[in-house]
Design a protein around this motif. Structure first.
Motif, PDB file in Angstrom:
ATOM      1  N   GLU A   4       0.858  -1.177   0.000  1.00 20.74           N
ATOM      2  CA  GLU A   4       0.000   0.000   0.000  1.00 20.74           C
ATOM      3  C   GLU A   4       0.895   1.228   0.000  1.00 20.74           C
ATOM      4  OE1 GLU A   4      -3.712   1.867   2.643  1.00 20.74           O
ATOM      5  OE2 GLU A   4      -2.633   0.071   3.316  1.00 20.74           O
ATOM      6  N   VAL A   5       0.557   2.192  -0.827  1.00 21.37           N
ATOM      7  CA  VAL A   5       1.355   3.409  -0.962  1.00 21.37           C
ATOM      8  C   VAL A   5       0.432   4.607  -0.763  1.00 21.37           C
ATOM      9  CG1 VAL A   5       3.021   4.663  -2.380  1.00 21.37           C
ATOM     10  CG2 VAL A   5       2.741   2.194  -2.708  1.00 21.37           C
ATOM     11  N   LYS A   6       0.819   5.495   0.151  1.00 23.74           N
ATOM     12  CA  LYS A   6      -0.030   6.646   0.456  1.00 23.74           C
ATOM     13  C   LYS A   6       0.714   7.953   0.179  1.00 23.74           C
ATOM     14  CE  LYS A   6      -2.704   4.375   4.118  1.00 23.74           C
ATOM     15  NZ  LYS A   6      -3.089   4.428   5.561  1.00 23.74           N
ATOM     16  N   GLY A   7       0.013   8.870  -0.489  1.00 25.21           N
ATOM     17  CA  GLY A   7       0.578  10.179  -0.769  1.00 25.21           C
ATOM     18  C   GLY A   7      -0.408  11.287  -0.471  1.00 25.21           C
ATOM     19  N   ASP A   8       0.101  12.508  -0.419  1.00 27.74           N
ATOM     20  CA  ASP A   8      -0.750  13.678  -0.212  1.00 27.74           C
ATOM     21  C   ASP A   8       0.058  14.901  -0.638  1.00 27.74           C
ATOM     22  OD1 ASP A   8      -2.444  15.823   1.093  1.00 27.74           O
ATOM     23  OD2 ASP A   8      -3.480  14.032   1.818  1.00 27.74           O
ATOM     24  N   GLY A   9      -0.634  16.035  -0.744  1.00 27.30           N
ATOM     25  CA  GLY A   9       0.085  17.263  -1.038  1.00 27.30           C
ATOM     26  C   GLY A   9      -0.589  18.120  -2.087  1.00 27.30           C
ATOM     27  N   SER A  10       0.220  18.619  -2.987  1.00 30.70           N
ATOM     28  CA  SER A  10      -0.183  19.635  -3.953  1.00 30.70           C
ATOM     29  C   SER A  10      -1.385  19.222  -4.796  1.00 30.70           C
ATOM     30  CB  SER A  10       0.995  19.951  -4.869  1.00 30.70           C
ATOM     31  OG  SER A  10       0.581  20.724  -5.966  1.00 30.70           O
ATOM     32  N   SER A  11      -2.383  20.115  -4.853  1.00 37.95           N
ATOM     33  CA  SER A  11      -3.519  19.873  -5.743  1.00 37.95           C
ATOM     34  C   SER A  11      -3.131  20.088  -7.198  1.00 37.95           C
ATOM     35  CB  SER A  11      -4.689  20.794  -5.365  1.00 37.95           C
ATOM     36  OG  SER A  11      -4.312  22.156  -5.457  1.00 37.95           O
TER      37      SER A  11
ATOM     38  N   SER B   3      -2.956   5.437  -3.012  1.00 36.76           N
ATOM     39  CA  SER B   3      -3.967   6.451  -2.714  1.00 36.76           C
ATOM     40  C   SER B   3      -3.289   7.807  -2.586  1.00 36.76           C
ATOM     41  CB  SER B   3      -4.732   6.105  -1.422  1.00 36.76           C
ATOM     42  OG  SER B   3      -3.853   6.027  -0.326  1.00 36.76           O
ATOM     43  N   ASN B   4      -4.031   8.850  -2.872  1.00 32.23           N
ATOM     44  CA  ASN B   4      -3.443  10.188  -2.864  1.00 32.23           C
ATOM     45  C   ASN B   4      -4.465  11.217  -2.406  1.00 32.23           C
ATOM     46  OD1 ASN B   4      -1.111  11.911  -3.596  1.00 32.23           O
ATOM     47  ND2 ASN B   4      -2.570  12.820  -5.019  1.00 32.23           N
ATOM     48  N   GLY B   5      -3.998  12.221  -1.672  1.00 33.38           N
ATOM     49  CA  GLY B   5      -4.850  13.310  -1.222  1.00 33.38           C
ATOM     50  C   GLY B   5      -4.342  14.637  -1.753  1.00 33.38           C
ATOM     51  N   THR B   6      -5.165  15.667  -1.672  1.00 30.59           N
ATOM     52  CA  THR B   6      -4.775  16.976  -2.199  1.00 30.59           C
ATOM     53  C   THR B   6      -5.024  18.064  -1.160  1.00 30.59           C
ATOM     54  OG1 THR B   6      -6.957  17.210  -3.253  1.00 30.59           O
ATOM     55  CG2 THR B   6      -5.168  16.348  -4.610  1.00 30.59           C
ATOM     56  N   SER B   7      -4.359  17.953  -0.037  1.00 25.00           N
ATOM     57  CA  SER B   7      -4.535  18.935   1.027  1.00 25.00           C
ATOM     58  C   SER B   7      -3.615  20.136   0.861  1.00 25.00           C
ATOM     59  CB  SER B   7      -4.301  18.285   2.399  1.00 25.00           C
ATOM     60  OG  SER B   7      -2.984  17.780   2.509  1.00 25.00           O
ATOM     61  N   GLY B   8      -2.938  20.228  -0.286  1.00 27.52           N
ATOM     62  CA  GLY B   8      -2.028  21.335  -0.536  1.00 27.52           C
ATOM     63  C   GLY B   8      -0.598  20.959  -0.196  1.00 27.52           C
ATOM     64  N   THR B   9       0.355  21.673  -0.767  1.00 23.87           N
ATOM     65  CA  THR B   9       1.767  21.361  -0.539  1.00 23.87           C
ATOM     66  C   THR B   9       2.105  21.395   0.946  1.00 23.87           C
ATOM     67  OG1 THR B   9       2.432  22.183  -2.712  1.00 23.87           O
ATOM     68  CG2 THR B   9       4.133  22.076  -1.017  1.00 23.87           C
ATOM     69  N   GLY B  10       1.701  22.468   1.631  1.00 22.93           N
ATOM     70  CA  GLY B  10       2.004  22.581   3.057  1.00 22.93           C
ATOM     71  C   GLY B  10       1.326  21.504   3.878  1.00 22.93           C
ATOM     72  N   GLY B  11       0.048  21.254   3.587  1.00 19.86           N
ATOM     73  CA  GLY B  11      -0.682  20.209   4.291  1.00 19.86           C
ATOM     74  C   GLY B  11      -0.093  18.836   4.045  1.00 19.86           C
ATOM     75  N   GLY B  12       0.380  18.616   2.816  1.00 17.10           N
ATOM     76  CA  GLY B  12       1.007  17.343   2.488  1.00 17.10           C
ATOM     77  C   GLY B  12       2.287  17.115   3.273  1.00 17.10           C
TER      78      GLY B  12
ATOM     79  N   THR C 143       2.121   9.401   5.522  1.00 24.75           N
ATOM     80  CA  THR C 143       2.223   9.208   4.072  1.00 24.75           C
ATOM     81  C   THR C 143       3.625   8.732   3.689  1.00 24.75           C
ATOM     82  OG1 THR C 143       2.810  11.550   3.765  1.00 24.75           O
ATOM     83  CG2 THR C 143       0.495  10.961   3.497  1.00 24.75           C
ATOM     84  N   ASP C 144       3.696   8.100   2.524  1.00 22.90           N
ATOM     85  CA  ASP C 144       4.966   7.615   1.995  1.00 22.90           C
ATOM     86  C   ASP C 144       5.620   8.637   1.078  1.00 22.90           C
ATOM     87  OD1 ASP C 144       4.552   4.888   3.077  1.00 22.90           O
ATOM     88  OD2 ASP C 144       2.904   4.857   1.632  1.00 22.90           O
ATOM     89  N   PHE C 145       4.777   9.426   0.391  1.00 25.38           N
ATOM     90  CA  PHE C 145       5.324  10.460  -0.488  1.00 25.38           C
ATOM     91  C   PHE C 145       4.488  11.726  -0.368  1.00 25.38           C
ATOM     92  CE2 PHE C 145       2.274   8.212  -3.208  1.00 25.38           C
ATOM     93  CZ  PHE C 145       1.618   9.232  -3.899  1.00 25.38           C
ATOM     94  N   SER C 146       5.128  12.847  -0.690  1.00 20.13           N
ATOM     95  CA  SER C 146       4.457  14.135  -0.591  1.00 20.13           C
ATOM     96  C   SER C 146       4.654  14.898  -1.888  1.00 20.13           C
ATOM     97  CB  SER C 146       5.040  14.933   0.586  1.00 20.13           C
ATOM     98  OG  SER C 146       4.207  16.003   0.940  1.00 20.13           O
ATOM     99  N   ASN C 147       3.553  15.326  -2.486  1.00 14.49           N
ATOM    100  CA  ASN C 147       3.601  16.085  -3.736  1.00 14.49           C
ATOM    101  C   ASN C 147       3.741  17.572  -3.426  1.00 14.49           C
ATOM    102  OD1 ASN C 147       2.900  13.629  -5.097  1.00 14.49           O
ATOM    103  ND2 ASN C 147       0.780  13.999  -4.517  1.00 14.49           N
TER     104      ASN C 147
ATOM    105  N   TYR D   2       7.216  18.539  -7.870  1.00  6.10           N
ATOM    106  CA  TYR D   2       8.025  17.571  -7.130  1.00  6.10           C
ATOM    107  C   TYR D   2       7.216  16.451  -6.488  1.00  6.10           C
ATOM    108  CZ  TYR D   2      11.331  21.536  -7.111  1.00  6.10           C
ATOM    109  OH  TYR D   2      12.144  22.595  -7.466  1.00  6.10           O
ATOM    110  N   ILE D   3       7.922  15.337  -6.273  1.00  9.09           N
ATOM    111  CA  ILE D   3       7.474  14.286  -5.362  1.00  9.09           C
ATOM    112  C   ILE D   3       8.619  14.053  -4.377  1.00  9.09           C
ATOM    113  CG2 ILE D   3       6.885  11.850  -5.091  1.00  9.09           C
ATOM    114  CD1 ILE D   3       5.602  11.918  -7.831  1.00  9.09           C
ATOM    115  N   TYR D   4       8.304  14.116  -3.082  1.00  5.18           N
ATOM    116  CA  TYR D   4       9.279  13.823  -2.032  1.00  5.18           C
ATOM    117  C   TYR D   4       8.936  12.465  -1.430  1.00  5.18           C
ATOM    118  CZ  TYR D   4      10.915  18.607  -2.381  1.00  5.18           C
ATOM    119  OH  TYR D   4      11.449  19.794  -2.858  1.00  5.18           O
TER     120      TYR D   4
END
Length: 323
Positions: free
Chosen positions: A37-44, A67-76, A85-89, A255-257
């Protein structure tokens, strides 16, 4: 699949990203034995690229759920810091204070560029006088110094400007603050949902707004793009070519971190990151963005190999030799 929509800080989860239920042929992907399972979040802004990538990835990787969320770069980055999360956009580079927080928690991360973007300035379609702006004029508008268009240019009408901006959760806000405002405050109507900014400019004849290139591309029949003068006074326009080569005044990488420890431990995560770089920006183009120069993806493929080791590549080579 339903059309991609962004909802500001609302998390868009696995229901949109079909990593666990792709319908491709088993065994045809590079990650035949990959699970996880891979989880990401960040930039919309980056979000639609991740969705496009996962639509392709899911076909041959049924045992990996992304799975991925879009809570914004700062929120990610906040979720990345918490370990959820495993990665942050991100639509801007990681900040020094975010680096320090990660370092204090002992979280080692790696930076990958996934695409190129150009922050696009737009006005209402009925606006027939704003065709170009300097960075200084943009600063006057968004600092509130210029109240009317006449304040920006004496030849323009004495009508009150309605300025719209992403809110502070967005990397686009941070980028604009850095590039245009000299880190000063943005005085505009702010919104977490970029679609609302688009609609606000569309509805208000004196409106002006800014957002990622793909939002303009999706709405260019409803909005008017404004050319921007760079620091040398050269007039620049956002096109795929000028965004990719960086000659557009407001070009930026996306970016992806990745959490390095989680990347090394999770085979499914490794396969997803390999897939992203192997795609070489095709999904980004499909999402309305611009691919990086191919050499940039090649360099990052080498970087990923160094991080996760070359075991999987040796397996792939053995398969090729057997054929």
């Amino acid at each position: 699949m339903k059309k991609w929509q962004l909802f500001g800080t609302t998390v868009v989860g696995a229901s949109l990203l079909l990593g666990a239920c792709g319908g491709g042929n088993a065994g045809s992907g590079s990650g035949d034995n990959a699970k996880g399972e891979v989880k990401g979040d960040g930039s919309s802004t980056v979000g639609p690229i991740i969705e496009k990538l996962n639509e392709k990835f899911a076909k041959d990787n049924q045992d990996v759920t992304v799975s991925n969320g879009t809570s914004g770069t700062g929120g990610g980055f906040e979720k990345f810091l918490s370990g959820s999360t495993d990665f942050s956009n991100a639509s801007r580079p990681i900040k020094d204070e975010e680096k320090k927080k990660l370092d204090d928690k002992g979280i080692k991360y790696d930076e990958f560029k996934v695409a190129q973007d150009g922050v696009t300035i737009t006005v209402n379609k009925e606006n027939d006088f704003v065709k170009e702006l300097t960075k200084e004029q943009l600063k006057e508008i968004y600092s509130g110094e210029a109240k009317s268009w006449k304040d920006v240019n004496p030849k323009w009408p004495d009508k009150e400007i309605k300025a719209y901006s992403p809110d502070q959760s967005h990397g686009t806000y941070d980028f604009f603050t850095e590039e245009i405002m000299d880190k000063g405050d943005i005085k505009a109507e702010k919104n977490a949902d970029t679609n609302v900014i688009v609609q606000s400019v569309q509805k208000n004849e004196q409106g002006i707004g800014y957002f990622g290139y793909n939002f303009y591309e999706q709405n260019k029949d409803k909005l008017k793009e404004v050319k921007i003068k760079d620091d040398k006074g050269k007039l620049t326009e956002p096109t795929k070519k000028t965004i990719q080569d960086g000659s557009y005044a407001l070009s930026r990488p996306l970016y992806i971190y990745t959490n390095e420890k989680k990347l090394k431990e999770n085979k499914g995560f490794q396969e997803f990151m390999k897939f992203i770089l192997d795609d070489k920006g095709k999904a980004a183009e499909d999402a309305g963005f611009v691919a990086l120069p191919k050499k940039d993806y090649s360099e990052q493929q080498d970087k990923l190999k160094d991080i996760i080791g070359k075991e999987s590549d040796n397996k792939d080579s053995d398969k090729k030799e057997d054929k």
